[in-house]
Write a protein that holds these residues in place. Structure first.
Motif, PDB file in Angstrom:
ATOM      1  N   GLN A 179     -12.283  -8.520  -8.815  1.00 53.67           N
ATOM      2  CA  GLN A 179     -12.067  -9.040 -10.154  1.00 53.67           C
ATOM      3  C   GLN A 179     -10.866  -9.971 -10.172  1.00 53.67           C
ATOM      4  N   GLY A 180     -10.766 -10.721 -11.272  1.00 57.69           N
ATOM      5  CA  GLY A 180      -9.673 -11.675 -11.388  1.00 57.69           C
ATOM      6  C   GLY A 180      -8.392 -11.046 -11.884  1.00 57.69           C
ATOM      7  N   PHE A 181      -8.477 -10.366 -13.035  1.00 61.49           N
ATOM      8  CA  PHE A 181      -7.285  -9.813 -13.662  1.00 61.49           C
ATOM      9  C   PHE A 181      -7.579  -8.391 -14.136  1.00 61.49           C
ATOM     10  N   GLY A 182      -6.519  -7.565 -14.188  1.00 57.53           N
ATOM     11  CA  GLY A 182      -6.691  -6.224 -14.733  1.00 57.53           C
ATOM     12  C   GLY A 182      -6.179  -5.151 -13.800  1.00 57.53           C
ATOM     13  N   LYS A 183      -6.223  -3.908 -14.288  1.00 59.27           N
ATOM     14  CA  LYS A 183      -5.716  -2.768 -13.537  1.00 59.27           C
ATOM     15  C   LYS A 183      -6.857  -1.844 -13.151  1.00 59.27           C
ATOM     16  N   VAL A 238     -10.429  15.334  -0.060  1.00 64.23           N
ATOM     17  CA  VAL A 238     -11.256  14.244   0.469  1.00 64.23           C
ATOM     18  C   VAL A 238     -10.386  13.199   1.177  1.00 64.23           C
ATOM     19  N   PRO A 239     -10.659  12.892   2.441  1.00 67.56           N
ATOM     20  CA  PRO A 239      -9.938  11.804   3.127  1.00 67.56           C
ATOM     21  C   PRO A 239     -10.283  10.452   2.501  1.00 67.56           C
ATOM     22  N   VAL A 240      -9.264   9.599   2.391  1.00 66.95           N
ATOM     23  CA  VAL A 240      -9.442   8.328   1.690  1.00 66.95           C
ATOM     24  C   VAL A 240      -8.876   7.190   2.525  1.00 66.95           C
ATOM     25  N   ARG A 241      -9.637   6.094   2.593  1.00 63.28           N
ATOM     26  CA  ARG A 241      -9.139   4.848   3.181  1.00 63.28           C
ATOM     27  C   ARG A 241      -9.110   3.789   2.093  1.00 63.28           C
ATOM     28  N   ILE A 242      -7.985   3.072   1.996  1.00 61.52           N
ATOM     29  CA  ILE A 242      -7.793   2.096   0.925  1.00 61.52           C
ATOM     30  C   ILE A 242      -7.505   0.726   1.528  1.00 61.52           C
ATOM     31  N   HIS A 243      -8.187  -0.295   1.019  1.00 53.86           N
ATOM     32  CA  HIS A 243      -7.927  -1.689   1.394  1.00 53.86           C
ATOM     33  C   HIS A 243      -7.737  -2.475   0.097  1.00 53.86           C
ATOM     34  N   PHE A 244      -6.595  -3.117  -0.051  1.00 58.57           N
ATOM     35  CA  PHE A 244      -6.288  -3.839  -1.290  1.00 58.57           C
ATOM     36  C   PHE A 244      -5.700  -5.191  -0.940  1.00 58.57           C
ATOM     37  N   ASN A 245      -6.270  -6.262  -1.515  1.00 54.36           N
ATOM     38  CA  ASN A 245      -5.683  -7.588  -1.350  1.00 54.36           C
ATOM     39  C   ASN A 245      -5.593  -8.262  -2.703  1.00 54.36           C
ATOM     40  N   THR A 246      -4.509  -9.013  -2.900  1.00 51.85           N
ATOM     41  CA  THR A 246      -4.252  -9.624  -4.194  1.00 51.85           C
ATOM     42  C   THR A 246      -3.386 -10.851  -4.033  1.00 51.85           C
ATOM     43  N   LEU A 247      -3.441 -11.715  -5.031  1.00 52.42           N
ATOM     44  CA  LEU A 247      -2.525 -12.847  -5.089  1.00 52.42           C
ATOM     45  C   LEU A 247      -1.169 -12.365  -5.593  1.00 52.42           C
ATOM     46  N   VAL A 248      -1.192 -11.649  -6.723  1.00 55.69           N
ATOM     47  CA  VAL A 248       0.009 -11.008  -7.258  1.00 55.69           C
ATOM     48  C   VAL A 248      -0.415  -9.674  -7.851  1.00 55.69           C
ATOM     49  N   GLY A 249       0.238  -8.592  -7.425  1.00 56.16           N
ATOM     50  CA  GLY A 249      -0.150  -7.291  -7.961  1.00 56.16           C
ATOM     51  C   GLY A 249       0.792  -6.174  -7.556  1.00 56.16           C
ATOM     52  N   ASP A 250       0.797  -5.115  -8.367  1.00 54.38           N
ATOM     53  CA  ASP A 250       1.578  -3.910  -8.087  1.00 54.38           C
ATOM     54  C   ASP A 250       0.662  -2.823  -7.553  1.00 54.38           C
ATOM     55  N   VAL A 251       1.218  -1.977  -6.677  1.00 51.86           N
ATOM     56  CA  VAL A 251       0.437  -0.920  -6.045  1.00 51.86           C
ATOM     57  C   VAL A 251       1.186   0.406  -6.148  1.00 51.86           C
ATOM     58  N   GLN A 252       0.452   1.439  -6.558  1.00 46.67           N
ATOM     59  CA  GLN A 252       0.995   2.793  -6.551  1.00 46.67           C
ATOM     60  C   GLN A 252      -0.050   3.705  -5.943  1.00 46.67           C
ATOM     61  N   LEU A 253       0.256   4.242  -4.751  1.00 49.06           N
ATOM     62  CA  LEU A 253      -0.692   5.052  -4.015  1.00 49.06           C
ATOM     63  C   LEU A 253      -0.139   6.458  -3.835  1.00 49.06           C
ATOM     64  N   PHE A 254      -0.823   7.425  -4.397  1.00 51.14           N
ATOM     65  CA  PHE A 254      -0.474   8.837  -4.266  1.00 51.14           C
ATOM     66  C   PHE A 254       0.987   9.106  -4.630  1.00 51.14           C
ATOM     67  N   GLY A 255       1.432   8.489  -5.727  1.00 55.33           N
ATOM     68  CA  GLY A 255       2.780   8.719  -6.228  1.00 55.33           C
ATOM     69  C   GLY A 255       3.844   7.820  -5.634  1.00 55.33           C
ATOM     70  N   ASN A 256       3.485   7.009  -4.651  1.00 57.36           N
ATOM     71  CA  ASN A 256       4.447   6.104  -4.015  1.00 57.36           C
ATOM     72  C   ASN A 256       4.243   4.683  -4.536  1.00 57.36           C
ATOM     73  N   LYS A 257       5.247   4.166  -5.235  1.00 55.52           N
ATOM     74  CA  LYS A 257       5.160   2.813  -5.754  1.00 55.52           C
ATOM     75  C   LYS A 257       5.724   1.838  -4.734  1.00 55.52           C
ATOM     76  N   VAL A 269     -10.411  -3.022  -2.951  1.00 56.74           N
ATOM     77  CA  VAL A 269     -10.134  -3.704  -4.213  1.00 56.74           C
ATOM     78  C   VAL A 269      -9.581  -5.086  -3.891  1.00 56.74           C
ATOM     79  N   SER A 270     -10.127  -6.101  -4.542  1.00 59.83           N
ATOM     80  CA  SER A 270      -9.663  -7.474  -4.361  1.00 59.83           C
ATOM     81  C   SER A 270      -9.446  -8.097  -5.732  1.00 59.83           C
ATOM     82  N   THR A 271      -8.229  -8.605  -5.995  1.00 65.98           N
ATOM     83  CA  THR A 271      -7.910  -9.195  -7.292  1.00 65.98           C
ATOM     84  C   THR A 271      -7.097 -10.470  -7.105  1.00 65.98           C
ATOM     85  N   LEU A 272      -7.055 -11.284  -8.158  1.00 67.73           N
ATOM     86  CA  LEU A 272      -6.129 -12.411  -8.201  1.00 67.73           C
ATOM     87  C   LEU A 272      -4.779 -11.936  -8.738  1.00 67.73           C
TER      88      LEU A 272
END
Length: 233
Positions: free
Chosen positions: A160-164, A173-192, A221-224
């Protein structure tokens, strides 16, 4: 529901480009030069991580583009069309895929493709389906603790372009996360983490080499401009 098809979107885009071309060519509006300068500043700021240059470039581009009467006409016409449809009680959605092969008997996805949306998974128990969703401006909340993930690999894919995006996953459950963005904040499992600027991050959590899990969840997740939050509960 009145859908704006791909052909209509293409026609609107061509008309907008044609209006800009006419304005620049025959009326000598130099705003497009400043808009291009702003875009170059944004690109340079991202590659060199200069935030002040990014915001200056963004402001210059917005002011330059909206000083052009051709784009103002396109925006006004689009808004008038949407308001007219809403007045008639017909919600407007943008449909990019070809709907000719759509089968009404098929199960509807939990989260649907919508250009502008505020969506979440059901608050009560529901049957799991892999999530593949695209949008322009969306605020998505996905709670996988209200469902039973099947054996094997389950997938959540969001573009998506914009949003949270907020995602809740079960503790076991084991989890694998891939996140790419132009500008964005990330908080994973309580760690900002520090704000990302044109970056891609990958992380996995909950894997135990001594215990073989039968269930795995992959999140991409892929965002602008967008934020991602993943929690366990």
């Amino acid at each position: 529901m009145n859908q704006i098809t791909t052909n209509k979107l293409t026609m609107l885009l061509i008309i907008s480009v044609l209006l800009v071309f006419i304005e620049v060519t025959f009326f000598g509006n130099g705003s497009i030069i400043f808009a291009l300068l702003g875009i170059v500043m944004i690109y340079m700021s991202i590659s060199k991580r200069r935030k002040w240059s990014f915001w200056i470039g963004t402001i210059i581009s917005i002011i330059s583009l909206f000083s052009m009467w051709s784009l103002r006409i396109a925006v006004v016409v689009t808004l008038v069309y949407i308001l007219w449809q809403l007045k008639k009680g017909t919600p407007v959605s943008i449909s990019l895929p070809d709907q000719s092969d759509y089968n009404p008997s098929e199960v509807q996805p939990i989260i649907q493709n919508k250009a502008f949306s505020l969506q979440s998974t059901p608050a009560n128990a529901y049957e799991w389906q892999d999530i593949h969703v695209q949008g322009i401006v969306s605020d998505l909340t996905i709670d996988t603790t209200q469902t039973l993930l099947p054996k094997g690999t389950s997938l959540i894919s969001i573009r998506q372009g914009f949003g949270k995006v907020r995602i809740a996953v079960p503790y076991e459950v084991p989890v694998r996360i891939h996140f790419n963005t132009l500008v964005g904040d990330v908080q994973l499992f309580g760690n900002k983490m520090p704000r990302l600027w044109n970056k891609t991050i990958s992380m996995k959590d909950g894997y135990n080499p001594e215990v073989e899990s039968t269930v795995e969840l992959i999140i991409t997740v892929s965002t602008l401009f967008g934020d991602v939050e993943v929690i366990r509960k």
